[in-house]
Design an enzyme around this catalytic site. Structure first.
Site, short mmCIF file in Angstrom:
data_model
loop_
_atom_site.label_atom_id
_atom_site.label_comp_id
_atom_site.label_asym_id
_atom_site.label_seq_id
_atom_site.Cartn_x
_atom_site.Cartn_y
_atom_site.Cartn_z
CE LYS A 139 70.51 31.69 -27.40
NZ LYS A 139 71.55 32.32 -28.21
CD GLN B 185 74.89 33.71 -27.20
OE1 GLN B 185 74.23 32.69 -27.32
NE2 GLN B 185 74.35 34.91 -27.32
CG ASP C 26 72.25 31.21 -33.90
OD1 ASP C 26 71.18 31.28 -33.26
OD2 ASP C 26 73.37 31.45 -33.40
#
Ligand code: NAD
Length: 290
Positions: free
Chosen positions: A52, A96, A119
């Protein structure tokens, strides 16, 4: 049979984003700055976060990686989240997952400010998605939508079976496919571990989106001729013929299923790269506020 090439599609999306970043730069406007918090050193999570960060750099975003030790307390993590929530330089960030067992993931999801939740996991954003309001869409399901859209796969009026009902993949996937949109407008069946007659349900599907986390679960006898199959699963299985000692497979038994399909996504090179492209799209959205 059309191969739904996530690698090429993701590269095209990244190119588009890079051009938009260049335009922002040339106007002297702020470029997106995304951050990621990684707690502990789980190998897979580290790989995903690094990918990412690298993707951010490639399109010209700024990025910050905050690495915390595995024994970080929940309070300390909340404090770090608050700092990012209040930092005007940061447009969006992710924590994460999975997190170490002593940290409550639901609390973490709720703590991320919805306007920085790239997200798309915060309940406010999930609610907005369900209502069809502008919001950050969750990266993996939205990556699948982008893939279907860019390959002009007809979804309207089709029967779409989603296998798996997780909060981050299956459930939002079923919502997006049933929304009044293109792609979308499908008649959706959301299946899970308690579904009876899964094989019969799948055999009636025009589109099957597989996200249950079991290697090679979907086999040819579960798929009708001409179906479209999207494989979200990703697993490392041992393979002594490879230098690394393993290879990646999905939730679909690709070799037997592919010959029956009108279109199918491979693993690797399918949904995985689309997820990252989709996260970058959210990063751009965070800055453009649309
Ligand atoms: P999860 O474990 O949270 O959820 C699995 C779901 O599958 C559950 O809802 C469960 O009810 C259902 N299920 C389990 N056994 C079943 C069965 N026999 N029949 C029908 N349904 C069954 O998984 P997840 O987080 O949604 O991830 C699913 C897969 O997708 C994993 O392989 C994961 O690694 C992968 N994944 C890939 C990406 C990507 O970017 N490519 C992103 C997220 C997840």
């Amino acid at each position: 049979m059309i191969l739904l090439d996530g690698k090429a599609t993701s590269a095209a999306i990244k190119e588009e984003i890079a051009q938009q970043v260049d335009q922002l730069k040339s106007k002297g406007a702020k470029v997106p700055h995304l951050a990621a918090i990684l707690v502990g050193s789980d190998g897979a999570s580290q790989t995903y976060v690094n990918a990412k960060v690298k993707a951010c750099e490639r399109v010209g975003f700024e990025s910050t990686l905050i690495e915390l030790p595995a024994d970080t307390t929940e309070d300390k993590l909340m404090e770090t989240i608050d700092q990012l929530n209040n930092d005007d330089a940061i447009d969006g960030f992710i924590v994460q997952l999975p997190l170490p067992k002593h940290i409550d993931e639901d609390k973490v999801t709720l703590r991320v400010a919805p306007h920085k939740d790239v997200d798309g996991f915060h309940p406010e954003n999930v609610g907005r998605m369900a209502l069809g309001l502008p919001t950050f869409l969750p990266a993996t399901p939205n990556g699948v939508m982008e893939m279907l859209g860019r390959y002009n796969i007809e979804t309207s009026g089709k029967h779409c079976v989603v296998i798996g009902r997780s909060n981050i993949v299956g459930t939002p996937m079923s919502i997006l496919m049933s929304r009044n949109s293109n792609p979308g407008n499908s008649t959706v069946t959301l299946t899970h571990s308690r579904t009876a007659n899964l094989k019969e349900v799948c055999l009636s599907a025009d589109i099957i989106i597989v996200a249950l986390g079991k290697p090679k679960f979907l086999t040819a006898d579960m798929v009708k001729e001409g179906a479209v199959v999207v494989d979200v699963g990703i697993h490392r299985i041992e393979d002594s013929s490879k230098k690394s000692g393993f290879r990646l497979v999905g939730d679909v038994d690709f070799e037997t299923v592919a010959p029956k399909c009108a279109a199918i996504s491979p693993v690797p090179g399918g949904v995985g790269p689309m997820t990252i492209a989709s996260l970058l799209q959210n990063g751009l959205k965070a800055v453009l506020k649309n």
